[in-house]
Design an enzyme around this catalytic site. Sequence first.
Site, mmCIF file in Angstrom:
data_model
loop_
_atom_site.group_PDB
_atom_site.id
_atom_site.type_symbol
_atom_site.label_atom_id
_atom_site.label_comp_id
_atom_site.label_asym_id
_atom_site.label_seq_id
_atom_site.Cartn_x
_atom_site.Cartn_y
_atom_site.Cartn_z
ATOM 1 N N GLY A 105 0.845 -1.196 0.000
ATOM 2 C CA GLY A 105 0.000 0.000 0.000
ATOM 3 C C GLY A 105 0.874 1.238 0.000
ATOM 4 O O GLY A 105 2.075 1.159 0.272
ATOM 5 N N CYS A 162 5.346 -6.226 1.457
ATOM 6 C CA CYS A 162 5.785 -4.837 1.401
ATOM 7 C C CYS A 162 5.175 -4.030 2.559
ATOM 8 O O CYS A 162 5.522 -4.264 3.703
ATOM 9 C CB CYS A 162 5.468 -4.249 0.026
ATOM 10 S SG CYS A 162 6.425 -2.769 -0.288
ATOM 11 N N TYR A 163 4.223 -3.144 2.299
ATOM 12 C CA TYR A 163 3.608 -2.407 3.414
ATOM 13 C C TYR A 163 3.005 -3.395 4.425
ATOM 14 O O TYR A 163 3.041 -3.164 5.635
ATOM 15 C CB TYR A 163 2.533 -1.449 2.884
ATOM 16 C CG TYR A 163 1.793 -0.710 3.981
ATOM 17 C CD1 TYR A 163 2.399 0.336 4.666
ATOM 18 C CD2 TYR A 163 0.494 -1.074 4.343
ATOM 19 C CE1 TYR A 163 1.728 1.005 5.695
ATOM 20 C CE2 TYR A 163 -0.186 -0.413 5.356
ATOM 21 C CZ TYR A 163 0.441 0.624 6.028
ATOM 22 O OH TYR A 163 -0.221 1.278 7.034
ATOM 23 N N HIS A 188 7.745 -7.805 -3.826
ATOM 24 C CA HIS A 188 6.418 -8.168 -4.353
ATOM 25 C C HIS A 188 6.480 -9.514 -5.088
ATOM 26 O O HIS A 188 6.944 -9.571 -6.223
ATOM 27 C CB HIS A 188 5.933 -7.083 -5.319
ATOM 28 C CG HIS A 188 5.533 -5.831 -4.620
ATOM 29 N ND1 HIS A 188 4.279 -5.643 -4.088
ATOM 30 C CD2 HIS A 188 6.226 -4.714 -4.328
ATOM 31 C CE1 HIS A 188 4.213 -4.462 -3.510
ATOM 32 N NE2 HIS A 188 5.382 -3.873 -3.640
ATOM 33 N N GLU A 192 3.976 -11.103 -6.233
ATOM 34 C CA GLU A 192 2.841 -11.242 -7.157
ATOM 35 C C GLU A 192 3.137 -10.732 -8.569
ATOM 36 O O GLU A 192 2.408 -11.051 -9.496
ATOM 37 C CB GLU A 192 1.608 -10.525 -6.573
ATOM 38 C CG GLU A 192 1.676 -8.998 -6.518
ATOM 39 C CD GLU A 192 2.400 -8.449 -5.285
ATOM 40 O OE1 GLU A 192 3.205 -9.178 -4.698
ATOM 41 O OE2 GLU A 192 2.182 -7.276 -4.922
ATOM 42 N N ASP A 218 -19.335 -13.428 -20.820
ATOM 43 C CA ASP A 218 -19.906 -13.356 -19.460
ATOM 44 C C ASP A 218 -21.371 -13.782 -19.435
ATOM 45 O O ASP A 218 -21.779 -14.599 -18.608
ATOM 46 C CB ASP A 218 -19.783 -11.935 -18.891
ATOM 47 C CG ASP A 218 -18.342 -11.471 -18.829
ATOM 48 O OD1 ASP A 218 -17.452 -12.317 -18.994
ATOM 49 O OD2 ASP A 218 -18.118 -10.262 -18.642
ATOM 50 N N LYS A 223 -12.014 -12.617 -15.038
ATOM 51 C CA LYS A 223 -12.345 -12.935 -16.434
ATOM 52 C C LYS A 223 -11.734 -14.272 -16.898
ATOM 53 O O LYS A 223 -12.410 -15.066 -17.551
ATOM 54 C CB LYS A 223 -11.829 -11.795 -17.323
ATOM 55 C CG LYS A 223 -12.279 -11.876 -18.759
ATOM 56 C CD LYS A 223 -13.653 -11.298 -18.912
ATOM 57 C CE LYS A 223 -14.085 -11.237 -20.360
ATOM 58 N NZ LYS A 223 -15.403 -10.615 -20.481
#
Length: 556
Positions: A98, A125-126, A212, A214, A270, A412
């Site tokens: 963040g 991280c944060y 990070h 991710e 969708d 998605k």
Amino acid sequence: MTSQSNDPATHRISTSGDVEVSTYLEIAEGKEGLRPAAQETPSGKGEAVVVIDFGSQYSRLIARRIRECNVYCEIVPPSVSWEQVAPLNPRGVILSGGPASVYDPNAPMAPAWLYESGLPILGICYGLQVLAHQLGGKVVPGNMREYGHASLHQNDATSPLFADLPSSMTVWMSHGDQVQELPPGFRSLAHTDNSPIAVMGNDNGVLGLQFHPEVVHTPDGKKIIENFLYHVCQCQGTWTPTNFVDESVARIQAQVGNGKVICALSGGVDSTVTAALIHRAIGDQLTCIFVNNGLLRQGEAEQVIDTVERNLKMKLVYVDATEDFLTRLAAVVDPEQKRRAIGEEFIRVFEKQAEQLGQVDFLAQGTLYPDVIESQSSDGNASATIKTHHNVGGLPENMTLSLVEPLRYLFKDEVREAGLALDLPEEMVYRQPFPGPGLAIRIIGEVTWEKLEVLRACDWIVMDEIQQANLYNELWQSFAVLTDTRTVGVMGDFRTYGYMVAIRAVTSEDAMTADWARLPYDVLAKISNRIVNEVSEVNRVVYDITSKPPGTIEWE
Ligand code: XMP
């Protein structure tokens, strides 16, 4: 039509005239009479990990990485209560990064229940700094900001986080503050040149990463997340498309009972997956309504009817409302007015059809998880204001229907996987997105039948060549735009004065940002030649090399 206003899962569908066509109809839940549908989570019986979002631009990416490891997860705000997350049956919690510093006056902190829960925690991280700060360590501003690649070296090869990973690896850093003193009971598990405590952990499965995992710039990041999920949280990996379909079918059956459901089909992935899932659950209690607004691409209406009726054997009401839409669009030039006109007309046509069906109890919608996350209110209270994006349509003011939103917790790519698990044809599952207002927002200026035919012909050529070059699946979208500019050309010995058509092809992850595709010159040349030769009204073709931002994907 039924009235179920006492049911907490009931939405009153409003048909306000102020309709944004990108979503056709938006309901600001929390307004009078509108309440979110009671949702049982997809992981009702299974396992889940909770991501506490401290405002990182990567929180969604963390969630996607977890889901890729076949573990269900939800993103929640720091203010979330234990009562709100307990039904998920959480096996662990991840604290996102963040923009704040833990010493900022209003810096968000982890909720107190987290430290009493005994659950494994991974701070990123944060999130790591929050752990250090709240558990009695010391966070200080770093000597210098660390941004970009760094080499991480393990101090403790026995940590389950590092299972099957090399002793040194490349990671992606983006931080100012860093941990200077560990909280009691913690040790440093890895370091980089600038961060002596780049990874910390204790014996109770509370871990923190300064980098990070991710992002793709941390090549082993997904493995680190997987290690946390499988070796620290002891997850089993039950979140699979087949399990999702099975669970959803049971949930839809329980929700709908003997009720009747309507679903507006656009032919997009969708709404088709939504309908297919509901159809598998309740068969002919579902009726799909497909409105042909005349703004579709060549052969599209036939293709949708074919998929839905022949392949999927669903009950379908098909309405050709081309005349109505074109009449409504006559002399409309302004892009926003066009969208409004199309949205309002859609609702009018849909209402009429829905009324003819007699008693209906539920409206099915293809709302996806990104819509749900985006609509969580900025004050961080996930249960407060929710803006539901309706991709499909609206119903008469006096009609109260419950919503069925089986894709509400899916990204998605997971919708596509569910589509495949439902045996939908691949060409349908991997279709490029197509906007609700259709070709109307790709015709600059007034929309007429003649211009639609010109654009359809050009669009068909673009699609054909992109497919022949095997580029279709690599592109987020590829299409033609009919500009209102006419230019002079020469064909044979004759002067021509025809339309200029623009080709748009972009790559994108989620349409929030996009880059113009570096299409091979040969492909562009073929498209240009064919359009000018096969579509007599067009004598010039240009290629749009604008990214988003500052451009948008569509021209209007
Ligand atoms: P823009 O042009 O805003 O488009 O960069 C982002 C994505 O959204 C699609 N789009 C729409 N989809 N109704 C829709 O259903 C709309 O009014 C609409 N406008 C844009 C666009 O095709 C792209 O994928």
